[in-house]
Design a protein around this motif. Structure first.
Motif, PDB file in Angstrom:
ATOM      1  N   GLY A   1       7.569   2.528  -7.918  1.00  0.00           N
ATOM      2  CA  GLY A   1       7.136   2.710  -6.536  1.00  0.00           C
ATOM      3  C   GLY A   1       6.323   3.973  -6.356  1.00  0.00           C
ATOM      4  O   GLY A   1       6.145   4.779  -7.279  1.00  0.00           O
ATOM      5  N   LEU A   2       5.816   4.162  -5.163  1.00  0.00           N
ATOM      6  CA  LEU A   2       5.013   5.333  -4.817  1.00  0.00           C
ATOM      7  C   LEU A   2       5.848   6.600  -4.951  1.00  0.00           C
ATOM      8  O   LEU A   2       6.926   6.712  -4.364  1.00  0.00           O
ATOM      9  CB  LEU A   2       4.501   5.183  -3.381  1.00  0.00           C
ATOM     10  CG  LEU A   2       3.607   6.280  -2.830  1.00  0.00           C
ATOM     11  CD1 LEU A   2       2.290   6.335  -3.603  1.00  0.00           C
ATOM     12  CD2 LEU A   2       3.339   6.035  -1.356  1.00  0.00           C
ATOM     13  N   ASP A   3       5.366   7.556  -5.715  1.00  0.00           N
ATOM     14  CA  ASP A   3       6.047   8.844  -5.894  1.00  0.00           C
ATOM     15  C   ASP A   3       5.780   9.695  -4.666  1.00  0.00           C
ATOM     16  O   ASP A   3       4.641  10.083  -4.415  1.00  0.00           O
ATOM     17  CB  ASP A   3       5.527   9.520  -7.156  1.00  0.00           C
ATOM     18  CG  ASP A   3       6.130  10.899  -7.392  1.00  0.00           C
ATOM     19  OD1 ASP A   3       6.942  11.367  -6.570  1.00  0.00           O
ATOM     20  OD2 ASP A   3       5.762  11.517  -8.409  1.00  0.00           O
ATOM     21  N   VAL A   4       6.832   9.978  -3.885  1.00  0.00           N
ATOM     22  CA  VAL A   4       6.673  10.765  -2.664  1.00  0.00           C
ATOM     23  C   VAL A   4       7.153  12.199  -2.827  1.00  0.00           C
ATOM     24  O   VAL A   4       7.431  12.892  -1.841  1.00  0.00           O
ATOM     25  CB  VAL A   4       7.360  10.082  -1.451  1.00  0.00           C
ATOM     26  CG1 VAL A   4       6.663   8.787  -1.088  1.00  0.00           C
ATOM     27  CG2 VAL A   4       8.833   9.877  -1.704  1.00  0.00           C
ATOM     28  N   GLY A   5       7.254  12.656  -4.058  1.00  0.00           N
ATOM     29  CA  GLY A   5       7.529  14.066  -4.324  1.00  0.00           C
ATOM     30  C   GLY A   5       8.711  14.622  -3.562  1.00  0.00           C
ATOM     31  O   GLY A   5       9.810  14.070  -3.603  1.00  0.00           O
TER      32      GLY A   5
ATOM     33  N   GLY B   1       3.507  14.340  -4.498  1.00  0.00           N
ATOM     34  CA  GLY B   1       3.672  13.175  -5.366  1.00  0.00           C
ATOM     35  C   GLY B   1       2.338  12.493  -5.604  1.00  0.00           C
ATOM     36  O   GLY B   1       1.335  13.146  -5.892  1.00  0.00           O
ATOM     37  N   GLU B   2       2.332  11.196  -5.431  1.00  0.00           N
ATOM     38  CA  GLU B   2       1.175  10.353  -5.737  1.00  0.00           C
ATOM     39  C   GLU B   2       0.490   9.925  -4.436  1.00  0.00           C
ATOM     40  O   GLU B   2       1.162   9.627  -3.447  1.00  0.00           O
ATOM     41  CB  GLU B   2       1.712   9.128  -6.485  1.00  0.00           C
ATOM     42  CG  GLU B   2       0.745   8.099  -6.912  1.00  0.00           C
ATOM     43  CD  GLU B   2       1.444   6.968  -7.680  1.00  0.00           C
ATOM     44  OE1 GLU B   2       0.811   6.434  -8.589  1.00  0.00           O
ATOM     45  OE2 GLU B   2       2.607   6.626  -7.351  1.00  0.00           O
ATOM     46  N   SER B   3      -0.826   9.851  -4.444  1.00  0.00           N
ATOM     47  CA  SER B   3      -1.545   9.361  -3.266  1.00  0.00           C
ATOM     48  C   SER B   3      -1.551   7.832  -3.272  1.00  0.00           C
ATOM     49  O   SER B   3      -1.350   7.199  -4.317  1.00  0.00           O
ATOM     50  CB  SER B   3      -2.994   9.869  -3.262  1.00  0.00           C
ATOM     51  OG  SER B   3      -3.752   9.219  -4.257  1.00  0.00           O
TER      52      SER B   3
END
Length: 193
Positions: free
Chosen positions: A78-82, A114-116
């Motif tokens: 999944g999206l890395d939201v830091g 995290g990731e955009s």
């Protein structure tokens, strides 16, 4: 040859109900109703040459409840939201309203460290483009991976990512060849009787 892909979103979990950002490769467990609904849908999906899962607890558990044995696919996480991991969208919005606003408006922005969204869409596009054309691929993946795949196959601009809803335990079918994809959206898996 035609590539055929079925993407299944995970069944309901506590974090999905709360709009909580879960840890990248861990996630959270399915709730009782989500697990029961997934078990009732076992056997309803098309046969596949490959079965893959996002490396999260809810995706692994959904696959198991559906009677599927799949391999974790790291590129489908999944999206890395830091630093937002573990918090709800409401909590983050109250603490960092400007950052959340930028994140939702600009797909290149990753104020959480995290990731955009653009990076996620690129990662999923590369995975789709590298899939073999020999037999169907079935993947139980996080909702944001389904969104990123739809952005890719329809050639949508990255901001459209946030306009796509992916309900729990739905199947999205993709088929394509020669760089052209077709899409069959969000079929609900059978409900318990």
């Amino acid at each position: 040859m035609t590539r055929r892909v079925t993407l299944v979103s995970p069944a309901m979990s506590r974090s999905l109900r709360q709009a909580r950002f879960v840890a990248g490769d861990e996630g959270d467990a399915l709730d009782d109703s989500g697990a029961a609904r997934a078990r009732s849908a076992a056997g309803s999906l098309p046969r596949a040459a490959r079965v893959l899962t996002s490396p999260s607890a809810r995706c692994r558990q959904t696959a198991a409840a559906l009677g599927l044995e799949g391999a974790d696919a790291a590129e489908l996480h999944g999206l890395d939201v830091g630093r937002w991991t573990g918090r709800t969208l409401d909590e983050v919005g109250a603490a960092e309203p400007e950052a959340v606003g930028r994140w939702l408006a600009d797909p290149t922005c990753a104020p959480h460290g995290g990731e955009s969204v653009q990076d996620l869409c690129g990662r999923v596009a590369r995975w789709l483009d590298a899939l073999p054309a020999d037999g169907r691929t079935l993947a139980v993946v996080e909702p944001e991976v389904v969104r990123a795949a739809v952005v890719r196959v329809l050639g949508l601009p990255a901001p459209a990512f946030w306009r796509l809803d992916v309900p729990p335990l739905t199947a999205t079918e993709l088929s394509g060849r020669a760089g052209r994809w077709n899409l069959r959206l969000g079929q609900s898996l059978p409900l318990p009787s």
